[in-house]
Scaffold this active site. Sequence first.
Site, PDB file in Angstrom:
ATOM      1  N   SER A 187      35.831  32.959  38.496  1.00 28.03           N
ATOM      2  CA  SER A 187      36.105  34.265  37.896  1.00 28.03           C
ATOM      3  C   SER A 187      37.223  35.018  38.595  1.00 28.03           C
ATOM      4  O   SER A 187      38.025  35.688  37.944  1.00 28.03           O
ATOM      5  CB  SER A 187      34.841  35.124  37.901  1.00 28.03           C
ATOM      6  OG  SER A 187      33.832  34.558  37.107  1.00 28.03           O
TER       7      SER A 187
ATOM      8  N   HIS B 250      36.135  40.071  40.587  1.00 30.51           N
ATOM      9  CA  HIS B 250      36.923  40.195  39.358  1.00 30.51           C
ATOM     10  C   HIS B 250      38.031  41.221  39.553  1.00 30.51           C
ATOM     11  O   HIS B 250      39.191  40.990  39.189  1.00 30.51           O
ATOM     12  CB  HIS B 250      36.030  40.640  38.201  1.00 30.51           C
ATOM     13  CG  HIS B 250      34.943  39.672  37.871  1.00 30.51           C
ATOM     14  ND1 HIS B 250      34.053  39.889  36.835  1.00 30.51           N
ATOM     15  CD2 HIS B 250      34.584  38.485  38.420  1.00 30.51           C
ATOM     16  CE1 HIS B 250      33.198  38.879  36.780  1.00 30.51           C
ATOM     17  NE2 HIS B 250      33.503  38.024  37.724  1.00 30.51           N
TER      18      HIS B 250
END
Length: 243
Positions: free
Chosen positions: A145, A209
């Site tokens: 991610s 993220h």
Amino acid sequence: MIGTWGTALVRAARNQSAPVTHSLITLCCLIFLVGPASGLNPVYGTGDELLSAQRAYFARWGVVPVELFSGAPRAALTPATALFVHGSWLHLLGNMLFLFVFGAMAEERMGHLAYALFYLGCGCLALLGYAAAHADSGQTLVGASGAISAVLGAFLYLFPKARVTSLFPFLFFLPLRFPAWVVLPFWVSLQWLAATRETRGPGVAYLAHLLGFSFGFGYAWVRYRWTAKVKSPATATEGENQP
């Protein structure tokens, strides 16, 4: 936000100039299939035996912050290995869809080698940043991610006007088209809101993220701000990202 996946897959499949993106997806899928998380490899057994194998597998190849900063040589490699390990089918498919859709155009713009180094470098930095913020945590962190968020950040800078088709659950899944400069900052806002409620228990590493996106956007800004931006491509489609 959930994208119109079919259109995205057809468009991305037509792009044959992204061997790095396609290789990364293939490698992540193969590693997942042969590992214990898929539940398909009989070597790892079933039931409690499988769960035990999964925990040991994640602890070996994933980032464990408290071990990473202990100076153990093996742990120093985990920010790189963790990028190719996923915890579930949903985790894998969500990440690979985002990479498949957005990675091809970013790779074509950056060049294959530069894109590969960018992906690995930003992914490792995102995991290291998360680990530094939770230095005393024994919770394992796995997944691509952070690296994929970096791809989204670079995509926003390189193709801000690219049209992104999204389905919004709170609008009864009505398909709407917006430029990337609207959709991706909205996605970042959701990650930031979620990160403010983030705990140290199992869950989504939203901070990774945010860090990955920031690194990706920053790299693209530094690298390409003095060059003429290419015109935005026809349309990109966003899929639902998983941790």
